[in-house]
Design an enzyme around this catalytic site. Structure first.
Site: not given
Ligand code: SAH
Length: 385
Positions: A268, A220, A241, A329, A289
């Site tokens: 994913n 993520f 991501d 979060c 995250d």
């Molecule tokens: N770690 C980042 C913030 C992450 S926010 C930082 O510190 O800047 C959460 C992220 O998860 C988003 O970019 C969103 O696109 C991604 N996301 C949400 N569900 C997801 C999934 N099932 N698989 C991959 N990415 C996902």
């Protein structure tokens, strides 16, 4: 006649205990227009200070309390206090939260700073009605080169407020250069998630950089807040991501910093962790995250299942001696609950772990005691034995 409201004993008690939200059921009488600043009194006529009135939200009043009579002076004091606090905790950071709503006694007002540009969000009728004044005061107190109003969060719908994204002072470039630690980022404050970056993780990004070693995984990743800090210490980092633009921005940020050991992958995370396990991949430093899985209390059981799954899989991919930096979060997932999930994930993964650090959102996003809603981010550092 100034606008006024009378609140029931239960509301007054809630405010006395430190919570500024007064729900509709605790408001006995209101004489105000939508978004007005109202003078609040208890049922017995005791003055309780001012509040923002909302005509549509369940949160009818957001208490501001006592302060100077003059409205401009009132908000100047609050904004100045918020700004002064930031000078104590942000060090040389370029991008951080200048005003964090309730925790700065300015409920439903957000101001983020990206270099010389400010991004403002007014999330209730009350702050929205004072937007011109806030812009004026921020120009006076901060002297930014530009102010963007980024009023597109969904919560504004609850207040019957429209989506507005517009420059309200000076100029705001399409991309803003900022530095976090030693890493340079370009930020799109108009279109990026939140106001452009996940500023609440700023200090945790730096912490993760300090723990990082060997092969890193940032799940993520968004624009690489964790991955790029880790890349300075790791042999290589894989960033995952689901969003293609996010991975494109991450790759551009890696280039900008001359980091050639970061691989961004659109995937994913749930599927990819499984694939990595099948491929017998192993990592030394892993960051999880995810977005808030539990947006409501009703979604909590399913959310806990999600947290357990990713943590279980990450622990299986983690080499003994490796570090797992794992976040939630979701306000509804308390720290004890999160620890329980992690305990079960570790047991199922047959991966004994020790707890190394418990962290929150960065200090420029402080938690207001008595207002659990302001404590949403938990970031735990675990070490696999
Ligand atoms: N770690 C980042 C913030 C992450 S926010 C930082 O510190 O800047 C959460 C992220 O998860 C988003 O970019 C969103 O696109 C991604 N996301 C949400 N569900 C997801 C999934 N099932 N698989 C991959 N990415 C996902």
């Amino acid at each position: 006649m100034p606008s006024s409201a009378v609140i029931a004993a239960r509301g007054a008690e809630r405010w006395r205990a430190g919570h500024p939200w007064i729900y509709r059921s605790d408001v006995l009488k209101v004489d105000a227009d939508p978004g007005d600043l109202v003078e609040v009194t208890s049922e017995r006529g005791r003055p309780l200070g001012r509040a923002f009135f909302s005509s549509t939200s369940q949160i009818t009043l957001r208490m501001l309390g006592e302060g100077p009579r003059d409205t401009r002076e009132f908000f100047r004091e609050r904004l100045q206090a918020a700004i002064t606090y930031r000078t104590q905790v942000v060090g040389d950071a370029h991008a951080y939260r200048l005003v964090n709503g309730e925790a700065d006694r300015l409920p439903s007002l957000i101001v983020d700073r990206y270099g010389d540009v400010l991004v403002v969000q007014t999330l209730s009728q009350g702050t929205d009605a004072q937007l011109d004044l806030f812009i004026d005061l921020l120009q006076e107190l901060v002297k930014p080169t530009g102010i963007l109003v980024r009023n597109d969060p969904k919560v504004r719908g609850l207040e019957d407020l429209e989506t507005v994204v517009e420059v309200r002072a000076g100029e705001v470039p399409d991309l803003i250069d900022i530095v976090e630690g030693d890493i340079r980022y370009q930020v799109d404050v108009r279109h990026g998630q939140k106001t452009g970056l996940f500023l609440d993780q700023r200090e945790n990004h730096l912490m993760a950089g300090a723990y990082a070693s060997g092969r890193g995984l940032d799940a993520f990743s968004y624009h690489g807040g964790f991955a790029l800090q880790m890349a300075r210490r790791c042999e290589s980092v894989l960033a995952l991501d689901g969003s293609e633009p996010a991975i494109a921005a991450l790759a551009a940020n890696a280039d900008r910093n001359g980091l050639t050991n970061v691989e961004g992958r659109v995937a994913n995370v749930f599927d990819e962790l499984r694939e990595l396990e099948i491929a017998k991949a192993r990592f030394d430093t892993i960051v999880l995250d995810p977005p808030a899985f539990a947006k409501t209390k009703a979604s909590l059981p399913k959310a806990l299942g999600g947290y357990k799954e990713i943590n279980l899989r990450a622990l299986k991919l983690l080499r003994p001696g490796g570090m797992l930096i794992t976040c939630t979060c979701s306000y509804h997932v308390s720290e004890p609950l999160f620890l329980e999930v992690l305990e079960r994930a570790a047991a199922d993964a047959l991966a004994p772990v020790v707890l190394v650090e418990k962290r929150l959102q960065a200090r420029d996003h402080p938690v207001l005691l008595g207002v659990p809603e302001t404590s949403y981010l938990k970031c735990l550092v675990l070490r696999r034995l």
